[in-house]
Design a protein around this motif. Structure first.
Motif, PDB file in Angstrom:
ATOM      1  N   ASN A  84      -2.723   4.058  -9.836  1.00  0.00           N
ATOM      2  CA  ASN A  84      -2.916   4.908 -10.985  1.00  0.00           C
ATOM      3  C   ASN A  84      -3.476   4.510 -12.277  1.00  0.00           C
ATOM      4  N   TYR A  85      -4.490   4.495 -12.503  1.00  0.00           N
ATOM      5  CA  TYR A  85      -5.162   3.976 -13.578  1.00  0.00           C
ATOM      6  C   TYR A  85      -5.505   4.971 -14.724  1.00  0.00           C
ATOM      7  N   PHE A  86      -5.682   6.034 -14.175  1.00  0.00           N
ATOM      8  CA  PHE A  86      -6.260   7.279 -14.892  1.00  0.00           C
ATOM      9  C   PHE A  86      -5.477   8.424 -15.180  1.00  0.00           C
ATOM     10  N   ARG A  87      -4.085   8.414 -14.844  1.00  0.00           N
ATOM     11  CA  ARG A  87      -3.277   9.525 -14.691  1.00  0.00           C
ATOM     12  C   ARG A  87      -1.949   9.403 -15.495  1.00  0.00           C
ATOM     13  N   PRO A  88      -1.257  10.360 -16.077  1.00  0.00           N
ATOM     14  CA  PRO A  88       0.203   9.819 -16.467  1.00  0.00           C
ATOM     15  C   PRO A  88       0.985   9.343 -15.378  1.00  0.00           C
ATOM     16  N   GLN A  89       1.784   8.535 -15.494  1.00  0.00           N
ATOM     17  CA  GLN A  89       2.823   7.760 -14.890  1.00  0.00           C
ATOM     18  C   GLN A  89       3.798   8.559 -14.170  1.00  0.00           C
ATOM     19  N   GLU A  90       3.893   8.922 -13.160  1.00  0.00           N
ATOM     20  CA  GLU A  90       5.121   9.889 -12.396  1.00  0.00           C
ATOM     21  C   GLU A  90       5.297   9.311 -11.082  1.00  0.00           C
ATOM     22  N   VAL A  91       6.338   9.717 -10.450  1.00  0.00           N
ATOM     23  CA  VAL A  91       6.595   9.803  -8.871  1.00  0.00           C
ATOM     24  C   VAL A  91       6.111  10.989  -8.321  1.00  0.00           C
ATOM     25  N   PHE A  92       5.058  10.631  -7.603  1.00  0.00           N
ATOM     26  CA  PHE A  92       4.265  11.974  -7.030  1.00  0.00           C
ATOM     27  C   PHE A  92       4.806  12.240  -5.714  1.00  0.00           C
ATOM     28  N   ARG A  93       4.869  13.593  -5.506  1.00  0.00           N
ATOM     29  CA  ARG A  93       5.334  14.307  -4.272  1.00  0.00           C
ATOM     30  C   ARG A  93       4.390  13.668  -3.147  1.00  0.00           C
ATOM     31  N   GLN A  94       5.207  13.413  -2.089  1.00  0.00           N
ATOM     32  CA  GLN A  94       4.377  12.826  -0.752  1.00  0.00           C
ATOM     33  C   GLN A  94       4.803  13.582   0.439  1.00  0.00           C
ATOM     34  N   PRO A  95       3.698  13.370   1.198  1.00  0.00           N
ATOM     35  CA  PRO A  95       3.874  13.879   2.635  1.00  0.00           C
ATOM     36  C   PRO A  95       4.998  13.336   3.443  1.00  0.00           C
ATOM     37  N   ALA A  96       5.612  13.817   4.493  1.00  0.00           N
ATOM     38  CA  ALA A  96       6.605  13.488   5.203  1.00  0.00           C
ATOM     39  C   ALA A  96       6.112  12.312   6.139  1.00  0.00           C
ATOM     40  N   PRO A  97       6.928  11.370   6.767  1.00  0.00           N
ATOM     41  CA  PRO A  97       8.060  11.079   6.310  1.00  0.00           C
ATOM     42  C   PRO A  97       8.199  10.808   4.906  1.00  0.00           C
ATOM     43  N   ARG A  98       9.454  10.894   4.346  1.00  0.00           N
ATOM     44  CA  ARG A  98       9.700  10.171   2.875  1.00  0.00           C
ATOM     45  C   ARG A  98       9.778   8.506   3.138  1.00  0.00           C
ATOM     46  N   ARG A  99       8.890   7.932   2.140  1.00  0.00           N
ATOM     47  CA  ARG A  99       9.026   6.468   2.324  1.00  0.00           C
ATOM     48  C   ARG A  99       9.023   5.929   0.818  1.00  0.00           C
ATOM     49  N   ALA A 100       9.419   4.766   0.647  1.00  0.00           N
ATOM     50  CA  ALA A 100       9.638   4.269  -0.758  1.00  0.00           C
ATOM     51  C   ALA A 100       8.259   4.399  -1.513  1.00  0.00           C
ATOM     52  N   PHE A 101       8.562   4.874  -2.840  1.00  0.00           N
ATOM     53  CA  PHE A 101       7.362   5.301  -3.619  1.00  0.00           C
ATOM     54  C   PHE A 101       7.118   4.176  -4.495  1.00  0.00           C
ATOM     55  N   VAL A 102       5.808   3.478  -4.553  1.00  0.00           N
ATOM     56  CA  VAL A 102       5.444   2.487  -5.264  1.00  0.00           C
ATOM     57  C   VAL A 102       3.793   2.715  -5.941  1.00  0.00           C
ATOM     58  N   VAL A 103       3.963   2.283  -7.392  1.00  0.00           N
ATOM     59  CA  VAL A 103       2.493   2.323  -7.941  1.00  0.00           C
ATOM     60  C   VAL A 103       2.152   0.805  -7.619  1.00  0.00           C
TER      61      VAL A 103
END
Length: 630
Positions: A523-542
């Motif tokens: 993510n270089y071009f958008r505000p930083q946030e924790v994006f929603r993700q498809p299942a299965p839920r995994r650890a979210f990393v930028v």
């Protein structure tokens, strides 16, 4: 919302061929001035015998035109005359090599070394090792061909005992190398013949240490080191060309004292995860109890010293006890865990490039500098980006306490600008909706060559086996930004089978396939946030962000710069960097498991490093231009 102004400023530019300014690191400068370097560190500190002969230094070289280089390399004779000398292990394109020439796809690069032959006693074998040669080569010793190798990032060796004996006290080694660079489909990382932007000068030939080693006839070939801190057990599974009755003895030391020992003889059947080089190879498994092992961590990188003995063969090694996993934290959200405790990943992208050595660090001290500079700045992880580093670098991370996120090397056909850059930049929904299993998908992702796919899978397996003993390596990264991506699900299953102890980032950036342990975005071009993700839920990393460009006058390779937003002063850079890192730290409470900032150092046109390309300025220091290190 997408920051279009930032997107346009970072749009790829056509390379203009402007020569690079000559930049030297302090260690490269010392090398050229003839300053004596410390005693060379063993190329494999985790599998070291007491004596070895380092073959770094001046070799003869010749670059020969060969229109059919791909096939000619297999049988063309050595040149009658040589162009000059080259400083090995630096590629001819690297300033420290003393050559300054770019090998072309229709040329062959020849090396020749004439040196004293090491003494080889009765009952010993002489092994010639190459840590890495880019890309395909054949080796001749004292006029006899001893073998060849294909692949630019893995170590290989030849038993040259009989060939060496024909030369008496002298040894002549010749190596013929062909490297198609980005005109081919082979694994090559960030190298391009036409560098520019995020692509760097292509290099070729020997780029890691060559060395000689005399070993007993009966000797260890490799060892898997499997510490189990929860079970308070250390298991060693070794391969040896030994009769089944010869035992392997393992001794474990801590703080200079013996803490445990054990021994065993060969076992059957031969484990599938070991490499059986000869039909008479044996597998030997030794389990050694280690009571209340001291755990390895970035704050306490404690290493146990090992001694492996098989007959007259004695190998020094080391290990560390630690666990890594992705699991639910106290808040129920997936987190990265080290030693059963959540750890927020604060990482830096590390390209592993140098202005004077390209992919080859000028010295061990130079590698140490990069690692300690990032650790001193508060980072706990380096993402080794699309490159497999020399084994010494991983040893330093083990010793200094720096976690490593290891990428696999990419390659394949020409990139599609639409699928590799424009589409995922403009349309975030594409990150989770593009498949990678059909031939049409492979064409979009530069993976439609069967040769490339075969090499990627083979090298992926070899990379895991090569690095699995290093406690610092905690994450495997398979594909980056869709480049060369194919069937990430199958690749993930293969790596999980080979190494079930480490989490996997299957697709860093975009084109997620719902596999692995991370939902990993750039993510270089958008505000930083924790994006929603498809299942299965995994650890979210930028797994990439930031990239703030700050060119420091006198320390840039080019007058043009590339990055993601620009700071115009040390103070402005410090403020922008602090804000970027603070935003990420704040997102930990919302479910962010970690981040990787782009990047450790400037590289050629990229001026978005925390250090300048020559490593003389740490931009994180206030008044950076006055902080030059020489």
């Amino acid at each position: 919302m997408l920051d279009l102004k930032r997107v346009l400023a970072a749009a790829p530019r056509k390379p203009d061929g402007t020569p690079l300014e000559e930049l030297l690191t302090p260690w490269g400068e010392a090398l050229l001035q003839g300053e004596e370097s410390p005693e060379p560190l063993h190329p494999h500190p985790q599998f070291a015998r007491d004596s070895f002969v380092c073959l770094e230094g001046m070799w003869d070289y010749a670059i020969v035109d060969a229109p059919e280089a791909a096939t000619a390399r297999r049988d063309v004779p050595a040149p009658a005359t040589w162009d000059g000398t080259i400083r090995v292990p630096f590629s001819p394109e690297a300033p420290l090599s003393g050559v300054g020439r770019q090998l072309q796809p229709r040329q062959l690069l020849w090396y020749r070394l004439r040196t004293a032959c090491p003494a080889v006693g009765a009952g010993q074998r002489l092994i010639l090792h190459f840590e890495a040669v880019d890309w395909a080569c054949r080796c001749i010793v004292n006029g006899c061909e001893v073998g060849g190798h294909t692949g630019g990032y893995m170590p290989f060796s030849f038993d040259i005992t009989e060939e060496a004996a024909t030369g008496g006290a002298q040894l002549e080694v010749q190596l013929c190398v062909w490297d198609p660079s980005d005109s081919g489909v082979q694994l090559r990382g960030k190298q391009r013949l036409q560098r520019g932007g995020i692509w760097y000068t292509a290099q070729s030939g020997i780029w890691q240490t060559p060395w000689l080693e005399a070993v007993p006839n009966v000797h260890l070939r490799q060892a898997r080191i499997l510490p189990d801190p929860d079970g308070e057990m250390l298991q060693i599974i070794a391969t040896a060309n030994a009769p089944s009755e010869v035992p392997l003895q393992v001794r474990v030391f801590a703080d200079g004292g013996l803490v445990a020992e054990g021994q065993a003889t060969a076992t059957e059947p031969f484990p599938a995860l070991l490499q059986k080089e000869r039909e008479f190879d044996q597998a030997i498994s030794v389990a050694v109890p280690v009571s209340r092992p001291r755990l390895w961590s970035p704050d306490d990188p404690f290493l146990y010293q090992l001694e492996l003995t098989l007959g007259t063969d004695r190998v020094r090694s080391y290990c560390a006890f630690r666990t890594v996993a992705v699991q639910a934290g106290a808040d129920g959200l997936p987190r990265f865990f080290l030693n059963h405790q959540p750890l927020f990943i604060r990482g830096v992208l590390d390209q592993g490039y140098w202005p004077d050595g390209l992919m080859t660090a000028p010295s061990t001290e130079a590698m140490t500098h990069d690692i300690t500079a990032m650790k001193d700045a508060g980072f706990n992880l380096l993402r080794k980006h699309i490159k497999v580093e020399q084994d010494r670098w991983y040893y330093l991370c083990d010793k200094l306490g720096m976690l490593v996120w290891q990428d696999m090397v990419s390659g394949g056909g020409p990139l599609s600008p639409w699928h590799s850059s424009y589409k995922p930049t403009l349309f975030r929904n594409s990150w989770t909706t593009k498949a990678d299993t059909a031939p049409r998908d492979w064409r979009h992702l530069s993976a439609d060559s069967a040769d490339y796919r075969a090499e990627w899978l083979a090298t992926c397996v070899l990379t895991v086996r090569y690095l699995e003993n290093h406690p610092s390596v905690v994450i495997w990264g398979l594909f980056n930004e869709g480049w060369g991506q194919f069937d990430a699900r199958a690749a993930t299953e293969i790596v999980e089978f080979i190494d079930p102890t480490r989490p996997i980032d299957a697709t860093s950036g975009w084109y997620d396939q719902g596999v692995g342990h991370f939902f990993s975005v750039h993510n270089y071009f958008r505000p930083q946030e924790v994006f929603r993700q498809p299942a299965p839920r995994r650890a979210f990393v930028v797994s990439e962000f930031g990239g703030i460009s700050f060119p420091v006058p006198g320390h840039c390779a080019l007058k043009t710069q590339y990055g993601y937003g620009t700071a115009h002063s040390p103070e402005e850079f410090a403020v922008a960097l602090r804000e970027a890192l603070s935003q990420m730290d704040a997102l930990e409470a919302e479910g962010l498991a970690g981040f990787v900032y782009t990047q450790l150092s400037d590289v050629e046109e990229e001026t978005n490093g925390l250090l300048t390309y020559d490593r003389r300025v740490n931009k994180m220091d206030a008044g950076a231009p006055d902080a030059a290190r020489s």
